[in-house]
Design a protein around this motif. Structure first.
Motif, mmCIF file in Angstrom:
data_model
loop_
_atom_site.group_PDB
_atom_site.id
_atom_site.type_symbol
_atom_site.label_atom_id
_atom_site.label_comp_id
_atom_site.label_asym_id
_atom_site.label_seq_id
_atom_site.Cartn_x
_atom_site.Cartn_y
_atom_site.Cartn_z
ATOM 1 N N ALA A 186 0.839 -1.198 0.000
ATOM 2 C CA ALA A 186 0.000 0.000 0.000
ATOM 3 C C ALA A 186 0.875 1.249 0.000
ATOM 4 O O ALA A 186 2.037 1.200 0.409
ATOM 5 N N PRO A 187 0.330 2.375 -0.445
ATOM 6 C CA PRO A 187 1.074 3.637 -0.362
ATOM 7 C C PRO A 187 1.454 3.943 1.092
ATOM 8 O O PRO A 187 0.720 3.594 2.012
ATOM 9 N N PHE A 188 2.582 4.598 1.244
ATOM 10 C CA PHE A 188 3.092 4.942 2.569
ATOM 11 C C PHE A 188 3.273 6.445 2.713
ATOM 12 O O PHE A 188 3.698 7.120 1.773
ATOM 13 N N LEU A 189 2.984 6.930 3.904
ATOM 14 C CA LEU A 189 3.324 8.280 4.332
ATOM 15 C C LEU A 189 4.123 8.104 5.613
ATOM 16 O O LEU A 189 3.594 7.607 6.616
ATOM 17 N N ILE A 190 5.386 8.457 5.561
ATOM 18 C CA ILE A 190 6.299 8.222 6.673
ATOM 19 C C ILE A 190 6.677 9.557 7.304
ATOM 20 O O ILE A 190 7.120 10.472 6.619
ATOM 21 N N PHE A 191 6.476 9.660 8.609
ATOM 22 C CA PHE A 191 6.887 10.829 9.385
ATOM 23 C C PHE A 191 8.011 10.396 10.314
ATOM 24 O O PHE A 191 7.922 9.342 10.955
ATOM 25 N N HIS A 192 9.050 11.236 10.421
ATOM 26 C CA HIS A 192 10.133 10.888 11.330
ATOM 27 C C HIS A 192 10.826 12.158 11.816
ATOM 28 O O HIS A 192 11.133 13.043 11.026
ATOM 29 N N GLY A 193 11.059 12.221 13.118
ATOM 30 C CA GLY A 193 11.816 13.320 13.696
ATOM 31 C C GLY A 193 13.310 13.109 13.462
ATOM 32 O O GLY A 193 13.824 12.016 13.704
ATOM 33 N N GLN B 14 16.309 4.237 9.368
ATOM 34 C CA GLN B 14 15.367 3.143 9.156
ATOM 35 C C GLN B 14 14.178 3.591 8.311
ATOM 36 O O GLN B 14 13.726 2.861 7.426
ATOM 37 N N SER B 15 13.677 4.787 8.560
ATOM 38 C CA SER B 15 12.589 5.319 7.732
ATOM 39 C C SER B 15 13.072 5.617 6.322
ATOM 40 O O SER B 15 12.350 5.396 5.341
ATOM 41 N N GLU B 16 14.294 6.116 6.209
ATOM 42 C CA GLU B 16 14.848 6.403 4.882
ATOM 43 C C GLU B 16 15.039 5.117 4.079
ATOM 44 O O GLU B 16 14.761 5.086 2.874
ATOM 45 N N TRP B 17 15.465 4.040 4.735
ATOM 46 C CA TRP B 17 15.632 2.753 4.049
ATOM 47 C C TRP B 17 14.280 2.203 3.593
ATOM 48 O O TRP B 17 14.161 1.681 2.488
ATOM 49 N N LEU B 18 13.266 2.304 4.456
ATOM 50 C CA LEU B 18 11.930 1.840 4.088
ATOM 51 C C LEU B 18 11.400 2.635 2.902
ATOM 52 O O LEU B 18 10.887 2.069 1.936
ATOM 53 N N HIS B 19 11.543 3.933 2.954
ATOM 54 C CA HIS B 19 11.102 4.805 1.862
ATOM 55 C C HIS B 19 11.788 4.411 0.551
ATOM 56 O O HIS B 19 11.134 4.259 -0.490
ATOM 57 N N ALA B 20 13.094 4.195 0.597
ATOM 58 C CA ALA B 20 13.847 3.818 -0.607
ATOM 59 C C ALA B 20 13.391 2.461 -1.138
ATOM 60 O O ALA B 20 13.246 2.279 -2.358
ATOM 61 N N ALA B 21 13.155 1.500 -0.253
ATOM 62 C CA ALA B 21 12.707 0.168 -0.684
ATOM 63 C C ALA B 21 11.331 0.241 -1.336
ATOM 64 O O ALA B 21 11.069 -0.431 -2.345
ATOM 65 N N LEU B 22 10.447 1.053 -0.772
ATOM 66 C CA LEU B 22 9.117 1.227 -1.361
ATOM 67 C C LEU B 22 9.217 1.827 -2.749
ATOM 68 O O LEU B 22 8.598 1.338 -3.702
ATOM 69 N N VAL C 270 6.257 1.554 -5.347
ATOM 70 C CA VAL C 270 5.172 1.900 -4.433
ATOM 71 C C VAL C 270 5.250 3.383 -4.103
ATOM 72 O O VAL C 270 6.342 3.908 -3.844
ATOM 73 N N GLU C 271 4.108 4.049 -4.116
ATOM 74 C CA GLU C 271 4.084 5.464 -3.738
ATOM 75 C C GLU C 271 4.504 5.600 -2.275
ATOM 76 O O GLU C 271 3.941 4.943 -1.397
ATOM 77 N N SER C 272 5.494 6.432 -2.042
ATOM 78 C CA SER C 272 5.974 6.663 -0.683
ATOM 79 C C SER C 272 6.419 8.105 -0.542
ATOM 80 O O SER C 272 7.127 8.634 -1.403
ATOM 81 N N THR C 273 5.973 8.707 0.534
ATOM 82 C CA THR C 273 6.387 10.062 0.881
ATOM 83 C C THR C 273 6.999 10.008 2.268
ATOM 84 O O THR C 273 6.435 9.390 3.173
ATOM 85 N N ILE C 274 8.151 10.633 2.422
ATOM 86 C CA ILE C 274 8.783 10.717 3.734
ATOM 87 C C ILE C 274 8.902 12.189 4.095
ATOM 88 O O ILE C 274 9.312 13.014 3.278
ATOM 89 N N ILE C 275 8.500 12.501 5.307
ATOM 90 C CA ILE C 275 8.590 13.869 5.815
ATOM 91 C C ILE C 275 9.408 13.818 7.103
ATOM 92 O O ILE C 275 9.027 13.135 8.059
#
Length: 96
Positions: free
Chosen positions: A26-33, A43-51, A56-61
């Protein structure tokens, strides 16, 4: 998980969301401080890159000055705004 990642690599691999990414995810929206001292931002950056690699649509903020929780009002406001846009977009697409 009953041991360290060195002791139980197969269990850690199975427990990691990145191990389950494929083109059907599924599409992902990832938030990380950026100052998160609980979960490394990498870890969030790796997940975003793998998606993205799987198509897969992925946005990381990433939030400057935030840790594992978001305490700044501006960050909370952006979180809510981005979340609402993401949900509205994908609920609209699910109905089509």
């Amino acid at each position: 998980l009953g041991g360290t990642a060195v002791d139980k690599p197969e269990i850690y691999r199975e427990a990691s969301p990145i191990s389950h990414v494929d083109a059907r995810s599924a599409p992902f929206l990832i938030f990380h401080g950026k100052s998160d001292d609980v979960v490394p931002v990498a870890q969030s950056e790796w997940l975003h890159a793998a998606l993205q690699k799987s198509g897969v649509e992925s946005t990381i903020i990433l939030f400057d000055g935030e840790g594992h929780d978001f305490k700044q009002q501006a960050s909370q406001d952006r979180f809510v705004d981005e979340f609402r846009k993401f949900i509205a977009k994908h609920l609209r697409n699910a109905r089509s």
